[in-house]
Write a protein that holds these residues in place. Structure first.
Motif, PDB file in Angstrom:
ATOM      1  N   ASP A  26      -2.448 -47.933   1.525  1.00 16.32           N
ATOM      2  CA  ASP A  26      -3.660 -47.995   0.702  1.00 16.32           C
ATOM      3  C   ASP A  26      -4.186 -49.413   0.543  1.00 16.32           C
ATOM      4  OD1 ASP A  26      -3.562 -45.269   0.358  1.00 16.32           O
ATOM      5  OD2 ASP A  26      -2.505 -45.365  -1.573  1.00 16.32           O
ATOM      6  N   HIS A  27      -3.405 -50.402   0.880  1.00 11.67           N
ATOM      7  CA  HIS A  27      -3.804 -51.793   0.658  1.00 11.67           C
ATOM      8  C   HIS A  27      -3.940 -52.580   1.967  1.00 11.67           C
ATOM      9  CE1 HIS A  27      -2.411 -50.647  -3.365  1.00 11.67           C
ATOM     10  NE2 HIS A  27      -3.152 -51.627  -3.822  1.00 11.67           N
ATOM     11  N   ARG A  28      -4.212 -51.890   3.043  1.00 14.13           N
ATOM     12  CA  ARG A  28      -4.421 -52.577   4.311  1.00 14.13           C
ATOM     13  C   ARG A  28      -5.833 -53.154   4.374  1.00 14.13           C
ATOM     14  NH1 ARG A  28      -1.848 -47.702   7.736  1.00 14.13           N
ATOM     15  NH2 ARG A  28       0.360 -48.253   7.506  1.00 14.13           N
ATOM     16  N   SER A  29      -5.941 -54.269   5.089  1.00 14.62           N
ATOM     17  CA  SER A  29      -7.250 -54.886   5.306  1.00 14.62           C
ATOM     18  C   SER A  29      -7.246 -55.525   6.683  1.00 14.62           C
ATOM     19  CB  SER A  29      -7.544 -55.936   4.229  1.00 14.62           C
ATOM     20  OG  SER A  29      -6.582 -56.979   4.266  1.00 14.62           O
ATOM     21  N   GLU A  30      -8.422 -55.678   7.255  1.00 14.99           N
ATOM     22  CA  GLU A  30      -8.523 -56.189   8.616  1.00 14.99           C
ATOM     23  C   GLU A  30      -7.965 -57.602   8.757  1.00 14.99           C
ATOM     24  OE1 GLU A  30     -12.470 -55.882  10.019  1.00 14.99           O
ATOM     25  OE2 GLU A  30     -12.548 -53.681   9.936  1.00 14.99           O
ATOM     26  N   TRP A  31      -8.168 -58.440   7.735  1.00 15.78           N
ATOM     27  CA  TRP A  31      -7.729 -59.827   7.865  1.00 15.78           C
ATOM     28  C   TRP A  31      -6.224 -59.978   7.730  1.00 15.78           C
ATOM     29  CZ3 TRP A  31      -5.324 -62.623   3.933  1.00 15.78           C
ATOM     30  CH2 TRP A  31      -5.326 -62.025   2.665  1.00 15.78           C
ATOM     31  N   VAL A  32      -5.544 -58.940   7.244  1.00 17.32           N
ATOM     32  CA  VAL A  32      -4.079 -58.965   7.163  1.00 17.32           C
ATOM     33  C   VAL A  32      -3.455 -58.244   8.356  1.00 17.32           C
ATOM     34  CG1 VAL A  32      -2.062 -58.255   5.827  1.00 17.32           C
ATOM     35  CG2 VAL A  32      -4.087 -59.127   4.650  1.00 17.32           C
ATOM     36  N   THR A  33      -4.099 -57.203   8.820  1.00 18.17           N
ATOM     37  CA  THR A  33      -3.528 -56.379   9.885  1.00 18.17           C
ATOM     38  C   THR A  33      -3.303 -57.178  11.170  1.00 18.17           C
ATOM     39  OG1 THR A  33      -4.555 -54.379   8.984  1.00 18.17           O
ATOM     40  CG2 THR A  33      -3.856 -54.316  11.286  1.00 18.17           C
ATOM     41  N   GLY A  34      -4.270 -58.014  11.547  1.00 18.55           N
ATOM     42  CA  GLY A  34      -4.119 -58.805  12.769  1.00 18.55           C
ATOM     43  C   GLY A  34      -2.900 -59.711  12.747  1.00 18.55           C
ATOM     44  N   PRO A  35      -2.762 -60.571  11.722  1.00 19.25           N
ATOM     45  CA  PRO A  35      -1.562 -61.412  11.650  1.00 19.25           C
ATOM     46  C   PRO A  35      -0.275 -60.596  11.543  1.00 19.25           C
ATOM     47  CG  PRO A  35      -3.277 -62.283  10.234  1.00 19.25           C
ATOM     48  CD  PRO A  35      -3.766 -60.956  10.723  1.00 19.25           C
ATOM     49  N   ALA A  36      -0.323 -59.459  10.858  1.00 15.94           N
ATOM     50  CA  ALA A  36       0.880 -58.627  10.728  1.00 15.94           C
ATOM     51  C   ALA A  36       1.324 -58.111  12.089  1.00 15.94           C
ATOM     52  CB  ALA A  36       0.616 -57.463   9.777  1.00 15.94           C
ATOM     53  N   ILE A  37       0.383 -57.707  12.919  1.00 17.24           N
ATOM     54  CA  ILE A  37       0.723 -57.245  14.263  1.00 17.24           C
ATOM     55  C   ILE A  37       1.307 -58.390  15.090  1.00 17.24           C
ATOM     56  CG2 ILE A  37      -0.247 -56.391  16.435  1.00 17.24           C
ATOM     57  CD1 ILE A  37      -2.247 -54.781  14.799  1.00 17.24           C
ATOM     58  N   ALA A  38       0.725 -59.585  14.970  1.00 12.85           N
ATOM     59  CA  ALA A  38       1.232 -60.741  15.719  1.00 12.85           C
ATOM     60  C   ALA A  38       2.667 -61.072  15.305  1.00 12.85           C
ATOM     61  CB  ALA A  38       0.319 -61.940  15.482  1.00 12.85           C
ATOM     62  N   ILE A  39       2.929 -61.032  14.006  1.00 13.61           N
ATOM     63  CA  ILE A  39       4.277 -61.342  13.512  1.00 13.61           C
ATOM     64  C   ILE A  39       5.271 -60.297  13.970  1.00 13.61           C
ATOM     65  CG2 ILE A  39       5.701 -61.524  11.435  1.00 13.61           C
ATOM     66  CD1 ILE A  39       3.261 -62.764  10.039  1.00 13.61           C
ATOM     67  N   THR A  40       4.888 -59.033  13.870  1.00 12.60           N
ATOM     68  CA  THR A  40       5.822 -57.971  14.244  1.00 12.60           C
ATOM     69  C   THR A  40       6.083 -57.963  15.743  1.00 12.60           C
ATOM     70  OG1 THR A  40       6.380 -55.672  13.670  1.00 12.60           O
ATOM     71  CG2 THR A  40       4.250 -56.030  14.710  1.00 12.60           C
ATOM     72  N   ASP A  41       5.078 -58.373  16.550  1.00 13.51           N
ATOM     73  CA  ASP A  41       5.298 -58.475  18.001  1.00 13.51           C
ATOM     74  C   ASP A  41       6.259 -59.616  18.327  1.00 13.51           C
ATOM     75  OD1 ASP A  41       3.666 -56.342  18.527  1.00 13.51           O
ATOM     76  OD2 ASP A  41       1.900 -57.538  19.014  1.00 13.51           O
ATOM     77  N   ALA A  42       6.069 -60.749  17.662  1.00 19.74           N
ATOM     78  CA  ALA A  42       6.927 -61.913  17.931  1.00 19.74           C
ATOM     79  C   ALA A  42       8.337 -61.714  17.402  1.00 19.74           C
ATOM     80  CB  ALA A  42       6.309 -63.163  17.310  1.00 19.74           C
ATOM     81  N   GLY A  43       8.473 -60.934  16.321  1.00 20.98           N
ATOM     82  CA  GLY A  43       9.783 -60.781  15.688  1.00 20.98           C
ATOM     83  C   GLY A  43      10.543 -59.555  16.115  1.00 20.98           C
ATOM     84  N   GLY A  44      10.168 -58.957  17.243  1.00 23.64           N
ATOM     85  CA  GLY A  44      10.867 -57.777  17.731  1.00 23.64           C
ATOM     86  C   GLY A  44      12.231 -58.102  18.298  1.00 23.64           C
ATOM     87  N   PRO A  45      13.058 -57.085  18.541  1.00 24.26           N
ATOM     88  CA  PRO A  45      14.410 -57.308  19.083  1.00 24.26           C
ATOM     89  C   PRO A  45      14.409 -58.107  20.384  1.00 24.26           C
ATOM     90  CG  PRO A  45      14.185 -55.058  18.293  1.00 24.26           C
ATOM     91  CD  PRO A  45      12.818 -55.666  18.225  1.00 24.26           C
ATOM     92  N   ASP A  46      13.475 -57.804  21.289  1.00 26.95           N
ATOM     93  CA  ASP A  46      13.428 -58.549  22.554  1.00 26.95           C
ATOM     94  C   ASP A  46      13.092 -60.016  22.303  1.00 26.95           C
ATOM     95  OD1 ASP A  46      13.961 -56.214  23.894  1.00 26.95           O
ATOM     96  OD2 ASP A  46      11.870 -55.784  24.364  1.00 26.95           O
ATOM     97  N   GLY A  47      12.159 -60.255  21.391  1.00 25.44           N
ATOM     98  CA  GLY A  47      11.772 -61.626  21.084  1.00 25.44           C
ATOM     99  C   GLY A  47      12.896 -62.426  20.462  1.00 25.44           C
ATOM    100  N   THR A  48      13.642 -61.809  19.552  1.00 23.22           N
ATOM    101  CA  THR A  48      14.735 -62.535  18.894  1.00 23.22           C
ATOM    102  C   THR A  48      15.853 -62.865  19.878  1.00 23.22           C
ATOM    103  OG1 THR A  48      15.673 -60.408  18.158  1.00 23.22           O
ATOM    104  CG2 THR A  48      14.270 -61.591  16.607  1.00 23.22           C
TER     105      THR A  48
END
Length: 219
Positions: A26-48
């Protein structure tokens, strides 16, 4: 272990999961979603694991010894393997597809992102903090935990995990980091003992016939 058991067979610890998922949705916004996707992509198991390999190679070259790199990579890799095995054993479903920003259909508990972030950044803090004052080591560990929480929150925000998934991942990653830290401590103590022992050995060419040391002149 208790959390894993409850998630698998008991309803005691999971009532907050849908509430937290709904709040983030309920509290998602476009300006947060983009950085959240970038962080979650970089912090995945393969990345770590990749980051661990790179840092392990750097530290092993500086040591110079393969042991620090092997401990770091081995700890992160073992945590990733433990997370994968636990996912298969528990067999928990992901949050509903309609709640997910990025579609993921594999098993949910524990979060591999939270596991990997916790073990990687904690181990980095331990290695970087070796020999530093306690206050600085504490700051490094606090920073590692903060980064882990940020990665975990992105998983909740994007609807990829339940709350107990990320808690389980943090606990599993923390356990792996404790074991890895203990192994690193054992290695550093043994390395220090070897250096100390070597410094006590007096070269034979520095001892004269009467037992007195020489400095290039007749004893």
């Amino acid at each position: 272990t208790a959390l894993t058991h409850e998630v698998r067979v008991g309803p005691w610890v999971t009532p907050a999961d849908p509430v937290v998922l709904g709040w983030f949705a309920d509290h998602r916004s476009e300006w947060v979603t983009g950085p959240a996707i970038a962080i979650t992509d970089a912090g995945g198991p393969d990345g770590t694991v990749l980051i661990a390999v790179v840092l392990g190679a750097v530290w092993s070259r500086r040591a110079p010894s393969l042991v620090p790199g092997l401990i770091l990579v081995g700890t992160v890799g073992a945590a990733a393997l433990a997370s994968t095995v636990t996912k298969s054993i528990v067999g928990r479903s992901r949050p509903p597809i309609v709640s997910q920003v990025l579609l993921e259909t594999d098993h949910s508990f524990p979060s591999g992102h939270a596991t990997g972030a916790m073990v990687l950044f904690t181990m980095v803090a331990v290695i970087l903090g070796h020999g530093l004052p306690a206050a600085r080591r504490g700051l490094l560990l606090a920073g590692a935990f903060t980064v882990t929480v940020v990665v975990a929150v992105t998983r909740l925000y994007l609807g990829e995990h339940w709350l107990t998934d990320v808690i389980g991942g943090i606990l599993l990653g923390g356990l792996a980091a404790l074991i890895g830290s203990a192994l690193y401590g054992i290695w550093t103590r043994r390395a220090s003992d070897r250096v100390h022992s070597a410094s006590l050995v007096v070269p034979s060419h520095a001892v004269g016939p009467t037992g007195a040391t020489t400095t290039g002149r007749a004893a």
